[in-house]
Each structure stands twice: as structure tokens, then as C-alpha cells.
Design an enzyme around this catalytic site. Structure first.
Site, mmCIF file in Angstrom:
data_model
loop_
_atom_site.group_PDB
_atom_site.id
_atom_site.type_symbol
_atom_site.label_atom_id
_atom_site.label_comp_id
_atom_site.label_asym_id
_atom_site.label_seq_id
_atom_site.Cartn_x
_atom_site.Cartn_y
_atom_site.Cartn_z
ATOM 1 N N LYS A 183 0.847 -1.207 0.000
ATOM 2 C CA LYS A 183 0.000 0.000 0.000
ATOM 3 C C LYS A 183 0.879 1.253 0.000
ATOM 4 C CE LYS A 183 -3.537 2.819 0.973
ATOM 5 N NZ LYS A 183 -4.498 3.215 -0.065
ATOM 6 N N CYS B 220 -2.422 10.142 -6.331
ATOM 7 C CA CYS B 220 -3.468 9.871 -5.333
ATOM 8 C C CYS B 220 -4.491 11.012 -5.347
ATOM 9 C CB CYS B 220 -2.872 9.740 -3.935
ATOM 10 S SG CYS B 220 -4.169 9.573 -2.687
ATOM 11 N N THR C 240 -10.039 -3.152 -8.090
ATOM 12 C CA THR C 240 -11.417 -3.429 -7.648
ATOM 13 C C THR C 240 -11.730 -4.928 -7.625
ATOM 14 O OG1 THR C 240 -12.220 -1.281 -8.414
ATOM 15 C CG2 THR C 240 -13.858 -3.019 -8.195
HETATM 16 C C1 DHB Z 1 -5.396 6.297 -2.123
HETATM 17 C C2 DHB Z 1 -6.035 6.290 -3.336
HETATM 18 C C3 DHB Z 1 -5.301 6.254 -4.495
HETATM 19 O O1 DHB Z 1 -5.861 6.223 -5.725
HETATM 20 C C4 DHB Z 1 -3.916 6.241 -4.420
HETATM 21 O O2 DHB Z 1 -3.210 6.223 -5.549
HETATM 22 C C5 DHB Z 1 -3.280 6.256 -3.207
HETATM 23 C C6 DHB Z 1 -4.034 6.282 -2.050
HETATM 24 C C7 DHB Z 1 -6.173 6.357 -0.878
HETATM 25 O O3 DHB Z 1 -7.207 7.012 -0.853
HETATM 26 O O4 DHB Z 1 -5.728 5.755 0.119
#
Ligand code: DHB
Length: 314
Positions: A46, A130, A272
Site C-alpha cells: 500500500k 493519489c 477493484t
Molecule cells: C489512495 C487512493 C489512491 O488512488 C492512491 O493512488 C493512493 C491512495 C487512498 O485514498 O488511500
């Protein structure tokens, strides 16, 4: 018959061309270990920040008929936790990628310099896209800032480095970014991140589906695939061969993976559909891709990579 699904990714071997998108089910050690045990070709953590973050308020991820909407707000354990996890993932014998999404150029510099010394990390995916941190724009929609961020990252992290991009919708924007990327000595790009700031409405309750940012969030799911494919195809046309491309967006089946590779992707990531189905998805997709290749008499990914043809005019 089993085909050869392996990919040479900047000298790393991916045994299968698909793995997780940074986002769902890759925050904790247990989740990363489940990816290690699955048929995913790599493990991607993540997006991490300097410090631990709880992220935005819930509800912040909701599936709907057309896909998913999320505004997680970068909940993660902080980069030091991921550094401690990587050594515990080596036994799975697949490449380990770390997604980095610091909240400033100096945060990213600290994280990348530290990751540069990690003995078991194989690659960094620097997230320039993000859409969900309140008050922080998507860096890759601002070419000047993106260029500075990439230049800093290249200096700070000498290993295999790529950037995660948002979807672009105009040829002039592809050309601007391709120029910057071509000059930046990176090894790969990942495209696309979820199209940002969509809005999904529940007409029964007359509310938004998610709470943060007034209900606006990143959109995932089948409707996103045409834009993932277009971004892969356009960047494959514009970038030098030395930059490899990971395609993301709307992948649910082996056929979807096939389409991305046909458009020029070296590998793909799944968001997803992985969230909905869990780590078992990689076995199903491997079987589907393998069966499709047998049906089409292809034995390796190179047989059809970047071979998309334009339909004849009538
Ligand atoms: C999150 C969403 C994203 O699309 C990304 O690239 C990084 C983090 C998030 O909301 O945690």
C-alpha cells in the site's frame, strides 16, 4: 498445456504478468503474505507515507453496480513498517514492490533514501496520482511539479523506479508527460490510477455513497478499462522501449489481461476485482489467460504484446 506467462521486468522475473494494484488488501503483513502465497507475479505494498495514517472517515470504500468508489485517504502503517515487512516476504520468491506516496517532496526524499538501502526490496512505484488526500492535488496533473518530484526520486533511489500516473484524456497531455518521462531515467510507469473525484449517488437515501470530500472519490471497475487501455497504448507509442508499462484499470478476467498486453502492457495490476474476490483471483485469471492463449495458439506473451491493429476503414 501450460504456456509461458513469465515477464522480464527490468531484469526481475515475474512468473505471471499480473499482481495487485497498490490500494486494496496490501496494507498489513498478513495481507502481503496472502499475496505472496497467491498466483500474483509480484507483491506491491500500500502507498506509504512518512508516518502511520488512519486515513479518511468511513464509509470510504463502496462497491456499486458499475464498479467501486473510494476515498481512503492513504491509510497505511508508515514506511518503516513496510521496511520491516519486506524481509518477511522474501520466502515467497517473487519481486517485492513498494508504493511510495509521501505528502511532500521532502517526505518522499526521506522515504526513498531509506528504501535505497533495503536489501530485499526490488522496486519502487512512486505514486504521483493519489486523488484522495484533502488539500493535496494529484501531482501528475502538474507537469512541472511531477518533473521535480521524479528528478528528486531518481537521485534518492538508484534501484528500479517507476511512477504511477492518473488517466490522461488529451493527446497534448500525453505528449507533455511522455517528454518528461523519456528524459527521466526511470524503468517503468504504471497507468492508470483510479479516475479521481467521481461522484456516486444513492437515490433511495438521497446521499452520496462515501463520506469524505463531499462524496467525491476515485472510481474503479469495468467502466475504467477503455481509459486504462488508451493510456497504455498511447504511452507505449510515445515512450522509449527502455521504459516498461504496467496497465491497470477494470481488469476482471484473463481476457482483460490479454487486451492490456495487446495494447503494449508488460504487466498488469488488479484493484477493484481483487478487492471483491480476494487473492484467489490470481489463480482464476491465470487459468483464463492460459486457456485463451491456447485457443489463439500463442505460447508466450511476446507473441501478442503490442500487436493491436486498427480496424480497416469500410
Ligand atoms: C489512495 C487512493 C489512491 O488512488 C492512491 O493512488 C493512493 C491512495 C487512498 O485514498 O488511500
Amino acid at each position: 498445456m501450460i504456456n509461458d506467462l513469465s515477464v522480464d521486468f527490468s531484469g526481475l522475473e515475474l512468473k505471471t504478468p499480473f499482481f495487485n494494484a497498490s490500494g486494496p488488501l496490501c496494507t498489513t503483513l498478513e495481507e502481503l503474505q496472502a499475496l505472496g502465497q497467491s498466483n500474483a507475479g509480484a507483491i506491491l505494498s500500500k502507498s506509504c507515507t512518512l508516518e502511520l495514517r488512519d486515513g479518511n472517515q468511513s464509509p470510504r470504500y463502496v462497491d456499486f453496480e458499475g464498479g467501486s468508489i473510494n476515498s481512503m485517504g492513504l491509510p497505511n502503517l508508515g514506511y518503516k513498517a513496510y521496511e520491516s515487512f519486506f524481509s518477511q516476504l522474501v520466502r515467497f520468491e517473487k519481486p517485492i514492490f513498494c508504493s511510495v506516496s509521501g505528502l511532500s517532496i521532502s517526505d518522499n526524499e526521506i522515504i526513498l533514501k531509506s528504501l535505497a538501502n533495503h536489501p530485499h526490496l526490488n522496486a519502487v512505484e512512486l505514486n504521483l496520482s493519489c486523488p484522495n488526500v484533502i488539500g493535496k492535488p494529484q501531482i501528475a496533473y502538474d507537469p512541472e511539479t511531477a518533473q521535480k518530484m521524479i528528478a528528486m526520486a531518481r537521485r534518492a533511489f538508484p534501484g528500479i523506479l517507476g511512477v504511477k500516473l492518473p488517466p490522461y484524456f488529451d493527446f497534448s497531455h500525453f505528449e507533455t508527460m511522455a517528454k518528461i518521462l523519456s528524459q527521466s531515467d526511470i524503468q517503468f510507469i504504471t497507468c492508470i490510477n483510479s479516475p479521481g473525484n467521481g461522484l456516486v449517488v444513492d437515490p433511495v437515501s438521497e446521499t452520496t455513497l462515501i463520506h469524505p470530500k463531499g462524496g467525491f472519490g476515485g472510481i474503479g471497475g469495468k467502466g475504467v478499462k477503455p481509459f486504462g487501455l488508451s493510456n497504455v497504448r498511447k504511452f507505449r507509442e510515445l515512450l522509449p522501449k527502455s521504459i516498461q508499462i504496467i496497465g491497470v484499470g477494470g481488469i476482471f478476467t484473463g481476457m482483460d489481461v490479454f487486451e492490456y498486453i495487446l495494447c503494449g502492457a508488460d504487466a498488469v495490476q488488479i484493484g477493484t476485482a481483487f478487492m471483491q474476490e480476494g487473492p484467489e483471483i490470481y489463480k482464476r485469471i491465470e487459468t483464463e489467460l492460459n486457456d485463451l492463449m491456447i485457443h489463439k495458439s500463442y505460447s508466450k506473451l511476446e507473441d501478442f504484446r503490442n500487436q493491436l491493429k486498427i480496424v480497416e476503414a469500410k
